[in-house]
Structure formats: C-alpha cells, structure tokens
Write a protein that holds these residues in place. Structure first.
Motif, PDB file in Angstrom:
ATOM      1  N   SER A  20      -3.137  -2.065  -3.117  1.00 51.07           N
ATOM      2  CA  SER A  20      -2.356  -2.541  -1.982  1.00 51.07           C
ATOM      3  C   SER A  20      -2.954  -2.064  -0.660  1.00 51.07           C
ATOM      4  O   SER A  20      -2.998  -2.817   0.320  1.00 51.07           O
ATOM      5  N   LEU A  21      -3.427  -0.833  -0.643  1.00 49.26           N
ATOM      6  CA  LEU A  21      -4.042  -0.298   0.570  1.00 49.26           C
ATOM      7  C   LEU A  21      -5.305  -1.076   0.929  1.00 49.26           C
ATOM      8  O   LEU A  21      -5.513  -1.441   2.093  1.00 49.26           O
ATOM      9  N   VAL A  22      -6.134  -1.368  -0.063  1.00 54.15           N
ATOM     10  CA  VAL A  22      -7.365  -2.142   0.193  1.00 54.15           C
ATOM     11  C   VAL A  22      -6.999  -3.539   0.697  1.00 54.15           C
ATOM     12  O   VAL A  22      -7.562  -4.032   1.685  1.00 54.15           O
ATOM     13  N   TRP A  23      -6.044  -4.184   0.026  1.00 54.16           N
ATOM     14  CA  TRP A  23      -5.583  -5.526   0.417  1.00 54.16           C
ATOM     15  C   TRP A  23      -5.043  -5.498   1.847  1.00 54.16           C
ATOM     16  O   TRP A  23      -5.371  -6.361   2.664  1.00 54.16           O
ATOM     17  N   SER A  24      -4.228  -4.509   2.162  1.00 48.92           N
ATOM     18  CA  SER A  24      -3.620  -4.418   3.487  1.00 48.92           C
ATOM     19  C   SER A  24      -4.649  -4.098   4.569  1.00 48.92           C
ATOM     20  O   SER A  24      -4.519  -4.563   5.699  1.00 48.92           O
ATOM     21  N   CYS A  25      -5.657  -3.305   4.227  1.00 53.91           N
ATOM     22  CA  CYS A  25      -6.723  -3.009   5.194  1.00 53.91           C
ATOM     23  C   CYS A  25      -7.484  -4.281   5.557  1.00 53.91           C
ATOM     24  O   CYS A  25      -7.841  -4.481   6.726  1.00 53.91           O
ATOM     25  N   PHE A  26      -7.712  -5.148   4.573  1.00 57.44           N
ATOM     26  CA  PHE A  26      -8.370  -6.410   4.907  1.00 57.44           C
ATOM     27  C   PHE A  26      -7.489  -7.236   5.838  1.00 57.44           C
ATOM     28  O   PHE A  26      -7.974  -7.820   6.812  1.00 57.44           O
ATOM     29  N   GLY A  70       2.234 -10.144  12.730  1.00 57.35           N
ATOM     30  CA  GLY A  70       2.040  -8.733  13.038  1.00 57.35           C
ATOM     31  C   GLY A  70       2.852  -7.824  12.124  1.00 57.35           C
ATOM     32  O   GLY A  70       2.330  -6.852  11.558  1.00 57.35           O
ATOM     33  N   PHE A  71       4.134  -8.132  11.962  1.00 54.01           N
ATOM     34  CA  PHE A  71       4.981  -7.328  11.065  1.00 54.01           C
ATOM     35  C   PHE A  71       4.464  -7.391   9.634  1.00 54.01           C
ATOM     36  O   PHE A  71       4.440  -6.386   8.921  1.00 54.01           O
ATOM     37  N   GLY A  72       4.076  -8.589   9.211  1.00 54.99           N
ATOM     38  CA  GLY A  72       3.575  -8.746   7.845  1.00 54.99           C
ATOM     39  C   GLY A  72       2.361  -7.890   7.567  1.00 54.99           C
ATOM     40  O   GLY A  72       2.267  -7.217   6.535  1.00 54.99           O
ATOM     41  N   VAL A  73       1.440  -7.876   8.497  1.00 57.69           N
ATOM     42  CA  VAL A  73       0.193  -7.129   8.315  1.00 57.69           C
ATOM     43  C   VAL A  73       0.405  -5.626   8.430  1.00 57.69           C
ATOM     44  O   VAL A  73       0.050  -4.861   7.529  1.00 57.69           O
ATOM     45  N   TRP A  74       0.986  -5.192   9.530  1.00 57.40           N
ATOM     46  CA  TRP A  74       1.043  -3.755   9.796  1.00 57.40           C
ATOM     47  C   TRP A  74       2.063  -3.028   8.925  1.00 57.40           C
ATOM     48  O   TRP A  74       1.839  -1.880   8.533  1.00 57.40           O
ATOM     49  N   LEU A  75       3.152  -3.688   8.577  1.00 55.37           N
ATOM     50  CA  LEU A  75       4.112  -3.020   7.699  1.00 55.37           C
ATOM     51  C   LEU A  75       3.645  -3.028   6.247  1.00 55.37           C
ATOM     52  O   LEU A  75       4.030  -2.150   5.475  1.00 55.37           O
ATOM     53  N   ALA A  76       2.811  -3.975   5.870  1.00 52.41           N
ATOM     54  CA  ALA A  76       2.202  -3.909   4.535  1.00 52.41           C
ATOM     55  C   ALA A  76       1.268  -2.708   4.453  1.00 52.41           C
ATOM     56  O   ALA A  76       1.250  -1.992   3.443  1.00 52.41           O
ATOM     57  N   LEU A  77       0.509  -2.478   5.511  1.00 55.30           N
ATOM     58  CA  LEU A  77      -0.370  -1.306   5.549  1.00 55.30           C
ATOM     59  C   LEU A  77       0.451  -0.013   5.504  1.00 55.30           C
ATOM     60  O   LEU A  77       0.152   0.897   4.727  1.00 55.30           O
ATOM     61  N   ALA A  78       1.515   0.034   6.291  1.00 57.63           N
ATOM     62  CA  ALA A  78       2.391   1.209   6.271  1.00 57.63           C
ATOM     63  C   ALA A  78       3.035   1.374   4.894  1.00 57.63           C
ATOM     64  O   ALA A  78       3.118   2.495   4.370  1.00 57.63           O
ATOM     65  N   GLY A  79       3.472   0.266   4.306  1.00 54.30           N
ATOM     66  CA  GLY A  79       4.072   0.330   2.975  1.00 54.30           C
ATOM     67  C   GLY A  79       3.119   0.876   1.935  1.00 54.30           C
ATOM     68  O   GLY A  79       3.518   1.656   1.054  1.00 54.30           O
ATOM     69  N   SER A  80       1.856   0.505   2.025  1.00 50.93           N
ATOM     70  CA  SER A  80       0.849   1.008   1.087  1.00 50.93           C
ATOM     71  C   SER A  80       0.698   2.518   1.201  1.00 50.93           C
ATOM     72  O   SER A  80       0.655   3.229   0.194  1.00 50.93           O
ATOM     73  N   TRP A  89      10.701   4.916   1.962  1.00 43.97           N
ATOM     74  CA  TRP A  89      10.557   3.999   3.093  1.00 43.97           C
ATOM     75  C   TRP A  89       9.537   2.888   2.800  1.00 43.97           C
ATOM     76  O   TRP A  89       9.470   1.907   3.533  1.00 43.97           O
ATOM     77  N   ALA A  90       8.776   3.049   1.742  1.00 40.79           N
ATOM     78  CA  ALA A  90       7.849   1.983   1.335  1.00 40.79           C
ATOM     79  C   ALA A  90       8.610   0.703   1.035  1.00 40.79           C
ATOM     80  O   ALA A  90       8.124  -0.400   1.318  1.00 40.79           O
ATOM     81  N   VAL A  91       9.814   0.827   0.466  1.00 43.28           N
ATOM     82  CA  VAL A  91      10.627  -0.350   0.142  1.00 43.28           C
ATOM     83  C   VAL A  91      10.949  -1.120   1.417  1.00 43.28           C
ATOM     84  O   VAL A  91      10.794  -2.346   1.464  1.00 43.28           O
ATOM     85  N   ALA A  93       9.382  -0.944   4.348  1.00 43.18           N
ATOM     86  CA  ALA A  93       8.154  -1.459   4.962  1.00 43.18           C
ATOM     87  C   ALA A  93       7.693  -2.732   4.257  1.00 43.18           C
ATOM     88  O   ALA A  93       7.371  -3.731   4.911  1.00 43.18           O
ATOM     89  N   TYR A  94       7.676  -2.705   2.928  1.00 42.84           N
ATOM     90  CA  TYR A  94       7.270  -3.893   2.183  1.00 42.84           C
ATOM     91  C   TYR A  94       8.274  -5.043   2.355  1.00 42.84           C
ATOM     92  O   TYR A  94       7.882  -6.207   2.407  1.00 42.84           O
ATOM     93  N   GLY A  95       9.551  -4.710   2.439  1.00 42.86           N
ATOM     94  CA  GLY A  95      10.562  -5.758   2.623  1.00 42.86           C
ATOM     95  C   GLY A  95      10.397  -6.484   3.948  1.00 42.86           C
ATOM     96  O   GLY A  95      10.421  -7.720   4.012  1.00 42.86           O
ATOM     97  N   ILE A  96      10.208  -5.720   5.015  1.00 42.60           N
ATOM     98  CA  ILE A  96      10.014  -6.330   6.340  1.00 42.60           C
ATOM     99  C   ILE A  96       8.674  -7.063   6.387  1.00 42.60           C
ATOM    100  O   ILE A  96       8.557  -8.133   6.992  1.00 42.60           O
ATOM    101  N   SER A  97       7.668  -6.512   5.723  1.00 44.47           N
ATOM    102  CA  SER A  97       6.372  -7.175   5.641  1.00 44.47           C
ATOM    103  C   SER A  97       6.504  -8.543   4.960  1.00 44.47           C
ATOM    104  O   SER A  97       5.913  -9.529   5.400  1.00 44.47           O
ATOM    105  N   PHE A  98       7.288  -8.590   3.892  1.00 43.51           N
ATOM    106  CA  PHE A  98       7.511  -9.863   3.189  1.00 43.51           C
ATOM    107  C   PHE A  98       8.181 -10.882   4.106  1.00 43.51           C
ATOM    108  O   PHE A  98       7.759 -12.042   4.175  1.00 43.51           O
ATOM    109  N   VAL A  99       9.207 -10.462   4.837  1.00 43.05           N
ATOM    110  CA  VAL A  99       9.889 -11.374   5.768  1.00 43.05           C
ATOM    111  C   VAL A  99       8.903 -11.861   6.829  1.00 43.05           C
ATOM    112  O   VAL A  99       8.868 -13.052   7.163  1.00 43.05           O
TER     113      VAL A  99
END
Length: 151
Positions: A20-26, A70-80, A89-91, A93-99
């Motif tokens: 997830s971290l690698v995916w989010s970094c891309f 922006g939320f999708g990208v940066w909160l996915a990185l934070a979630g990772s 808090w990963a839950v 972060a990933y939830g807001i990233s999904f939205v």
C-alpha cells in the motif's frame, strides 16, 4: 489493573502495508508531477497525448473532483503509514481516501469529456482499479481494527 499486551502483527499486515505504501507513493508522485505541470512526466506517462491538452483537461476538473483527488492521494499515503505503525486512524485515513477517489475518479468516469489522444480503454479501466484498491484498503484496515491489531 490488568494490562493488555497487543496482539502480534500478522505477516499479511506488513505485506499489505508495504504494498500500500509503494502504491500510495506512486499516486503521490503522479499527483505532485501533474500539479507541478511537468510536461516531460505527462508525455512519458500519457503517450499520444499532448501534455498541454492533458494539463488543461486536469485544470478543467470541477473543484470537488480536484479536492477529492488530493484527499484520495494524500490520505491513502497517510493510511499506509498509519497501518504500518498499527494506528486505528488508518481506518479513517483510508475511508476518507476512498471517498476522495470516488469523487475524483467518479467524475472522470461519468462526467469528464474524453481526453483527446488517450487510449479510452485504460482511462475507463484504471479508475475502477484505483477505486477497488481504495475500498479494499479501507475494508482491510477496518477488519484489522476489529481484530484488535490496530491501537
């Protein structure tokens, strides 16, 4: 007063967290390069598309889609990162990233005009893949929280 020792993290948590971290970094790299108007990057990642046309297409996205991106990208990185440190808090972060992904990529799928010169198939399939991964990461983090593996 009894103290609880946290359950040991299963290997799949580390595998999912690192992937997830690698995916989010891309995603963060793509977002940053696009926002910096890096024409060379756009040319390399979107063959056959004029970089100026691609940048104009992105700039024409409505505000909700741009904020969602922006939320999708940066909160996915934070979630990772939060998943790897086993934070509950990963839950969130990933939830807001999904939205955010649904707002941004939903616009791209349903309302955006086609990008001239782009392969239509990849621009219809990749958003669905991204949304599916965002949902899977949210559900995974939620399951890990319910199992008591996130604090």
């Amino acid at each position: 007063m009894a103290t609880m020792t946290p359950a040991r993290a299963p290997i799949h948590l580390w595998i999912v967290g690192i992937l997830s971290l690698v995916w989010s970094c891309f995603g963060a790299y793509d977002y940053t390069k696009t926002r910096l108007h890096d024409a060379a990057y756009i040319s390399a990642t979107m063959p056959g598309v004029d970089p100026n046309v691609a940048l104009a297409w992105v700039a024409a996205m409505p505000l909700y889609a741009q904020v969602g991106w922006g939320f999708g990208v940066w909160l996915a990185l934070a979630g990772s990162i939060l998943l790897l440190v086993r934070s509950r808090w990963a839950v969130w972060a990933y939830g807001i990233s999904f939205v955010g992904a649904v707002l941004s990529l939903g616009y791209q799928l349903a309302l955006a005009p086609p990008l001239p010169g782009a392969d239509a198939t990849i621009y219809r399939v990749m958003p669905l893949v991204i949304i599916a991964i965002a949902l899977a990461l949210y559900l995974y983090a939620r399951r890990m929280e319910k199992r008591g593996l996130l604090r």
